[in-house]
Write a protein that holds these residues in place. Structure first.
Motif, short mmCIF file in Angstrom:
data_model
loop_
_atom_site.label_atom_id
_atom_site.label_comp_id
_atom_site.label_asym_id
_atom_site.label_seq_id
_atom_site.Cartn_x
_atom_site.Cartn_y
_atom_site.Cartn_z
N ARG A 6 0.84 -1.19 0.00
CA ARG A 6 0.00 0.00 0.00
C ARG A 6 0.87 1.24 0.00
O ARG A 6 1.99 1.23 0.45
N SER A 7 0.34 2.33 -0.48
CA SER A 7 1.00 3.61 -0.33
C SER A 7 0.02 4.52 0.38
O SER A 7 -1.17 4.25 0.45
N SER A 8 0.54 5.61 0.92
CA SER A 8 -0.33 6.51 1.65
C SER A 8 -1.10 7.41 0.70
O SER A 8 -0.85 7.46 -0.48
N GLY A 9 -2.06 8.15 1.21
CA GLY A 9 -2.82 9.07 0.38
C GLY A 9 -4.30 8.88 0.59
O GLY A 9 -4.74 8.11 1.43
N ALA A 10 -5.09 9.60 -0.20
CA ALA A 10 -6.53 9.52 -0.09
C ALA A 10 -7.02 8.14 -0.53
O ALA A 10 -6.32 7.41 -1.22
N ASP A 11 -8.23 7.78 -0.09
CA ASP A 11 -8.80 6.50 -0.46
C ASP A 11 -8.92 6.42 -1.98
O ASP A 11 -9.56 7.26 -2.60
N PRO A 12 -8.33 5.40 -2.57
CA PRO A 12 -8.41 5.27 -4.03
C PRO A 12 -9.64 4.45 -4.44
O PRO A 12 -10.30 3.83 -3.60
N ALA A 13 -9.92 4.43 -5.73
CA ALA A 13 -10.90 3.52 -6.29
C ALA A 13 -10.15 2.23 -6.63
O ALA A 13 -9.15 2.28 -7.33
N TRP A 14 -10.65 1.11 -6.13
CA TRP A 14 -9.96 -0.17 -6.37
C TRP A 14 -10.42 -0.74 -7.69
O TRP A 14 -11.61 -0.99 -7.87
N ARG A 15 -9.48 -0.96 -8.59
CA ARG A 15 -9.81 -1.46 -9.93
C ARG A 15 -9.24 -2.86 -10.11
O ARG A 15 -8.07 -3.11 -9.80
N TYR A 16 -10.08 -3.74 -10.63
CA TYR A 16 -9.69 -5.12 -10.85
C TYR A 16 -8.58 -5.19 -11.91
O TYR A 16 -8.74 -4.66 -13.01
N ALA A 17 -7.47 -5.85 -11.58
CA ALA A 17 -6.32 -5.88 -12.50
C ALA A 17 -5.98 -7.29 -12.95
O ALA A 17 -4.97 -7.48 -13.64
N GLY A 18 -6.79 -8.28 -12.58
CA GLY A 18 -6.51 -9.66 -13.00
C GLY A 18 -6.32 -10.56 -11.80
O GLY A 18 -6.68 -10.20 -10.67
N THR A 19 -5.75 -11.73 -12.06
CA THR A 19 -5.52 -12.68 -10.98
C THR A 19 -4.02 -12.95 -10.84
O THR A 19 -3.23 -12.55 -11.69
N LEU A 20 -3.67 -13.66 -9.78
CA LEU A 20 -2.25 -13.99 -9.57
C LEU A 20 -1.70 -14.84 -10.70
O LEU A 20 -0.49 -14.85 -10.94
N ASP A 21 -2.57 -15.53 -11.44
CA ASP A 21 -2.11 -16.31 -12.59
C ASP A 21 -1.62 -15.41 -13.72
O ASP A 21 -0.91 -15.86 -14.62
N ASP A 22 -2.00 -14.14 -13.69
CA ASP A 22 -1.60 -13.22 -14.75
C ASP A 22 -0.20 -12.66 -14.54
O ASP A 22 0.39 -12.10 -15.46
N VAL A 23 0.31 -12.74 -13.31
CA VAL A 23 1.64 -12.20 -13.03
C VAL A 23 2.34 -13.12 -12.03
O VAL A 23 2.15 -13.03 -10.83
N TRP A 24 3.12 -14.04 -12.57
CA TRP A 24 3.79 -15.03 -11.74
C TRP A 24 4.97 -14.40 -11.01
O TRP A 24 5.45 -13.33 -11.38
N GLU A 25 5.44 -15.10 -9.99
CA GLU A 25 6.56 -14.58 -9.20
C GLU A 25 7.77 -14.30 -10.08
O GLU A 25 8.14 -15.12 -10.93
N GLY A 26 8.36 -13.13 -9.89
CA GLY A 26 9.52 -12.73 -10.67
C GLY A 26 9.19 -12.10 -12.01
O GLY A 26 10.08 -11.75 -12.77
N GLU A 27 7.87 -11.97 -12.30
CA GLU A 27 7.47 -11.43 -13.59
C GLU A 27 6.69 -10.13 -13.41
O GLU A 27 6.31 -9.75 -12.31
N MET A 28 6.43 -9.46 -14.53
CA MET A 28 5.61 -8.25 -14.52
C MET A 28 4.67 -8.30 -15.71
O MET A 28 4.91 -9.02 -16.69
N CYS A 29 3.59 -7.53 -15.62
CA CYS A 29 2.65 -7.47 -16.74
C CYS A 29 2.05 -6.08 -16.80
O CYS A 29 1.99 -5.36 -15.80
N ALA A 30 1.61 -5.72 -17.98
CA ALA A 30 0.98 -4.43 -18.21
C ALA A 30 -0.54 -4.58 -18.14
O ALA A 30 -1.08 -5.55 -18.68
N VAL A 31 -1.20 -3.66 -17.48
CA VAL A 31 -2.66 -3.63 -17.46
C VAL A 31 -3.10 -2.17 -17.62
O VAL A 31 -2.45 -1.26 -17.13
N THR A 32 -4.20 -1.99 -18.33
CA THR A 32 -4.76 -0.66 -18.49
C THR A 32 -6.01 -0.58 -17.63
O THR A 32 -6.94 -1.38 -17.78
N LEU A 33 -6.02 0.37 -16.69
CA LEU A 33 -7.12 0.51 -15.74
C LEU A 33 -7.71 1.91 -15.93
O LEU A 33 -7.11 2.90 -15.51
N GLY A 34 -8.85 1.96 -16.62
CA GLY A 34 -9.40 3.27 -16.97
C GLY A 34 -8.45 3.95 -17.93
O GLY A 34 -8.07 3.38 -18.95
#
Ligand code: FES
Length: 115
Positions: A6-34
């Motif tokens: 988490r980071s500090s700041g005002a309450d954000p809107a939580w946006r669904y970004a996928g599941t843990l199967d989409d980004v395995w350990e040691g990897e990264m992935c791009a997602v467009t949220l809004g």
């Protein structure tokens, strides 16, 4: 089991970004949220999210490399500590971080309402 960060700041809107199967350990992935492009990194089970834009010339960080906790931009090889977003080279650079929350295997990224 993955942890979320988490980071500090005002309450954000939580946006669904996928599941843990989409980004395995040691990897990264791009997602467009809004209107926001995000790179989601799984650092040995710790999930972190950053704006998918290099602070140098805005190349997508998701096109770079993630190795030993260091995220390297593909364009000119600026490097960042993937755990904190702080620049490694150059040290003055910093990534824009978003909070991450897990609901079982579902990943949510917190982004301000107006983004
Ligand atoms: S755009 Fe990332 S290092 Fe230049």
């Amino acid at each position: 089991m993955a942890k979320s960060s988490r980071s500090s700041g005002a309450d954000p809107a939580w946006r669904y970004a996928g599941t843990l199967d989409d980004v395995w350990e040691g990897e990264m992935c791009a997602v467009t949220l809004g209107a926001v492009d995000v790179v989601l990194c799984n650092l040995d089970g710790e999930l972190v999210a950053y704006r998918d834009s290099c602070p140098h010339l805005a190349n997508p960080l998701s096109e770079g490399d993630l190795h030993d906790g260091v995220l390297t931009c593909a364009a000119h090889e600026w490097q960042f500590d993937a755990h904190t977003g702080q620049g490694v080279n150059p040290a003055s650079a910093c990534l824009e971080r978003y909070p991450v929350r897990l609901d079982e295997d579902r990943v949510f990224v917190g982004i301000e309402e107006d983004q």
